[in-house]
Scaffold this motif. Structure first.
Motif, PDB file in Angstrom:
ATOM      1  N   GLN B  28       0.821  -1.209   0.000  1.00  0.00           N
ATOM      2  CA  GLN B  28       0.000   0.000   0.000  1.00  0.00           C
ATOM      3  C   GLN B  28       0.857   1.262   0.000  1.00  0.00           C
ATOM      4  OE1 GLN B  28      -3.549  -0.101  -0.339  1.00  0.00           O
ATOM      5  NE2 GLN B  28      -2.669  -2.057  -1.004  1.00  0.00           N
ATOM      6  N   PRO B  72      -1.317   2.943  -3.818  1.00  0.00           N
ATOM      7  CA  PRO B  72      -1.815   4.294  -3.563  1.00  0.00           C
ATOM      8  C   PRO B  72      -0.776   5.297  -3.074  1.00  0.00           C
ATOM      9  CG  PRO B  72      -2.530   2.796  -1.828  1.00  0.00           C
ATOM     10  CD  PRO B  72      -1.732   1.983  -2.797  1.00  0.00           C
ATOM     11  N   GLU B  73       0.390   4.828  -2.612  1.00  0.00           N
ATOM     12  CA  GLU B  73       1.362   5.795  -2.110  1.00  0.00           C
ATOM     13  C   GLU B  73       2.780   5.405  -2.516  1.00  0.00           C
ATOM     14  OE1 GLU B  73       0.954   6.710   2.043  1.00  0.00           O
ATOM     15  OE2 GLU B  73       2.411   8.346   1.924  1.00  0.00           O
ATOM     16  N   ASN B 147      -6.415  12.214  -4.659  1.00  0.00           N
ATOM     17  CA  ASN B 147      -6.270  11.087  -3.723  1.00  0.00           C
ATOM     18  C   ASN B 147      -6.094   9.713  -4.359  1.00  0.00           C
ATOM     19  OD1 ASN B 147      -8.775  10.708  -4.716  1.00  0.00           O
ATOM     20  ND2 ASN B 147      -9.867  11.228  -2.830  1.00  0.00           N
ATOM     21  N   ARG B 148      -5.783   9.650  -5.658  1.00  0.00           N
ATOM     22  CA  ARG B 148      -5.622   8.318  -6.216  1.00  0.00           C
ATOM     23  C   ARG B 148      -4.206   7.793  -5.986  1.00  0.00           C
ATOM     24  NH1 ARG B 148      -6.107   7.023 -12.268  1.00  0.00           N
ATOM     25  NH2 ARG B 148      -5.445   4.859 -12.180  1.00  0.00           N
ATOM     26  N   LEU B 149      -3.234   8.669  -6.142  1.00  0.00           N
ATOM     27  CA  LEU B 149      -1.849   8.279  -5.884  1.00  0.00           C
ATOM     28  C   LEU B 149      -1.174   9.417  -5.138  1.00  0.00           C
ATOM     29  CD1 LEU B 149       0.648   6.343  -6.571  1.00  0.00           C
ATOM     30  CD2 LEU B 149       1.118   7.952  -8.392  1.00  0.00           C
TER      31      LEU B 149
END
Lengths: 254, 284
Positions: B28, B72-73, B147-149
């Motif tokens: 994640q 996501p991060e 906020n997607r990546l």
């Protein structure tokens, strides 16, 4: 739907094949090692000869070696041998990092196992938590090694405690600008830890490299090198890791 | 065409492999130490700044792969505080590269918003030249709602420095009665840092140390060291790292059920506000 099933099937197949390959590799390693070195619980003369033969050839050696030890896989005798090998190799500081949280309670046992193994090996072993006991060798210049045991209690918790005490103004610190610098904070941290150099080398065993919370402040330049993928601590893998270490040049930054 | 997220860099077969790997657990939060630009330059006898440009191109490819994998991060180590000690020429070239790329990002902000990329620059911003500092602040404020990546760029960063800055904020908080010393614990410190905890850290070019990157955060991270130089990093290297992660990742930690103390939450909110204020100040 069908393509999802296909993907899941391929995913499972991929991991199954990998498991098979790794499993076969492990069996092979174990069989090969069994054949070539008798599984001794004591330090043998061959071990020491191997170290004495190879270590002087290395261009650099760690000042402070950390061994990540996990009681689920490593016996006290394994670790005791590690102490003797490091002593013979001339490493001045050796620390065990207690991954599973068991070793801290077994320090006495480790101490006795080391004493048993040390017979006839020149050098002086200093336990940071014990007064000097074991002796000097009739004026012959011998190696000296300081042994420490660290656990997760000495990592994030200690830093947290430092910050708390800084807030309560229990410990003095410098702060020249708005934000404390790493150097200023380091002065606070170094006063809390025993005065030993930051580790240069951390040896881990098993398939994955993870610090498990090892001394976050001190490991910025520590090299992580694998001893073995199957948790086996042999003198060959110890010498091999030392070779690997001596080939790296230490640089700052990326 | 977008410069920050490279399109059309994934073949049909690669996309299929990504989809297969994606059926399993994907980290994640993944962190990269993008090492090897200079060695790449030397190997191919080009100058260092070409090496760094190649490194940036690779980053934009990697971001696309991460988006496709559904990570996501992503955190990358772009410039260490120690790197200021390099030759003036190289440091200037790196600052110019950053200025150019962040300017590009602002120019193509519509596309970035479409991808849903939030950019966060972590580090001691006061060390940056003024124009670059105001530029990165603009970028952070402009993308803060995506906020997607989440892309964290560690710039003028070291792990020790990050911990020291978090300590300063907490000490100030105590002085201003925003938080009481009893409420200071590991969790509060973790959340006062610029960066969160990654699940997988990849370092390229064969070095096996952290070089002062995310020291606090990597306690339970799978560390993956690979010999490939960063500009030569391929999707297969990334997939290999993820397969390694899938085989060895520690189990997912159960969410802490304990309610975070009210005071802590308030304090963290306050920190957030202060950060935003600082950024606005840098712009003007």
């Amino acid at each position: 739907m069908l393509s999802r099933l296909l993907r899941q099937f391929l995913f499972a197949l991929l991991h199954l094949i990998l498991n098979f390959i790794v499993g076969a590799q492990n069996v092979y390693c174990r069989y090969w090692l069994k054949k070539h070195s008798l599984q001794d619980y004591e330090v043998t003369k061959t071990d020491l000869k191997l170290i004495v033969k190879h270590i002087p050839k290395l261009s650099k050696q760690p000042k402070h070696l950390v061994v990540l030890s996990d009681s689920d896989y490593h016996s006290i005798d394994d670790l005791a041998r590690m102490v003797i090998w490091s002593l013979v190799a001339g490493i001045p500081f050796l620390s065990f990092y207690d991954v599973s949280g068991q070793l801290s309670y077994q320090e006495e046992k480790l101490f006795n196992a080391v004493e048993k193994n040390k017979k006839g090996v020149p050098g002086c072993i200093k336990w940071s938590k014990k007064p000097d006991l074991n002796g000097y060798t009739n004026g012959i210049p011998a190696h000296k090694i300081v042994v420490n045991i660290f656990s997760c209690q000495n990592g994030r918790s200690t830093i947290t405690q430092c910050i708390k005490e800084m807030c309560e103004e229990k410990i003095p610190y410098n702060r020249k600008s708005d934000q404390i610098t790493a150097q200023e904070f380091d002065d606070v941290i170094s006063a809390v830890y025993p005065s030993i150099p930051d580790p240069d080398l951390a040896l881990f065993s098993g398939p994955v490299c993870c610090t498990h919370g090892l001394l976050p402040w001190q490991i910025r330049l520590t090299e992580f090198i694998s001893l073995s993928v199957d948790y086996n601590l042999s003198v060959e893998s110890f010498v091999g890791a030392m070779y690997k270490y001596s080939k790296c040049d230490q640089r700052f930054g990326t | 065409m977008s410069l920050w997220i490279k399109e059309n860099c994934v073949s049909f077969f690669q996309l299929f492999c990504i989809k297969v790997i994606k059926t399993g657990r994907v980290p994640q939060h993944i962190a990269f130490i993008m090492d090897g630009n200079r060695r790449y330059a030397k190997k191919n006898s080009v100058d260092k700044s070409t090496g760094h440009h190649k490194g940036f191109d690779k980053l934009s490819e990697t971001l696309k792969w991460c988006l496709d994998l559904g990570i996501p991060e992503v955190t990358v180590y772009a410039f260490s505080i120690e790197n200021f000690k390099r030759s003036k020429e190289e440091v200037d070239a790196l600052m110019e590269l950053a200025r150019e790329k962040f300017q590009n990002l602002l120019d193509e902000i519509d596309q970035i918003d479409e991808w849903g990329v939030r950019v966060h620059v972590a580090g001691r911003l006061s060390l940056l030249p003024e124009h670059l500092r105001s530029l990165v602040s603009k970028v952070m404020l402009a993308t803060k709602d995506n906020n997607r990546l989440c892309l964290n760029i560690a710039y003028a960063y070291t792990g020790r420095d990050e911990i020291s800055r978090a300590a300063s904020r907490i000490i100030d908080g105590v002085k201003e009665n925003k938080i009481s010393p009893e409420n200071i614990d590991e969790e509060l410190i973790s959340q006062s840092l610029d960066l969160g905890e990654p699940e997988l850290l990849v370092r390229t070019s064969g070095e096996v140390r952290l070089s002062d990157f995310m020291l606090w955060q990597i306690s339970n991270t799978v560390l993956y060291f690979t010999d490939v130089l960063w500009p030569e990093f391929t999707i297969w290297n990334l997939l290999a790292a993820i397969i390694h992660f899938q085989r060895n990742a520690p189990p997912i930690k159960a969410e802490d059920t304990n309610e975070t103390a009210h005071e802590k939450k308030e304090f963290l909110k306050y920190l957030e506000q202060r950060r935003a204020q600082e950024l606005t100040k840098y712009i003007s």
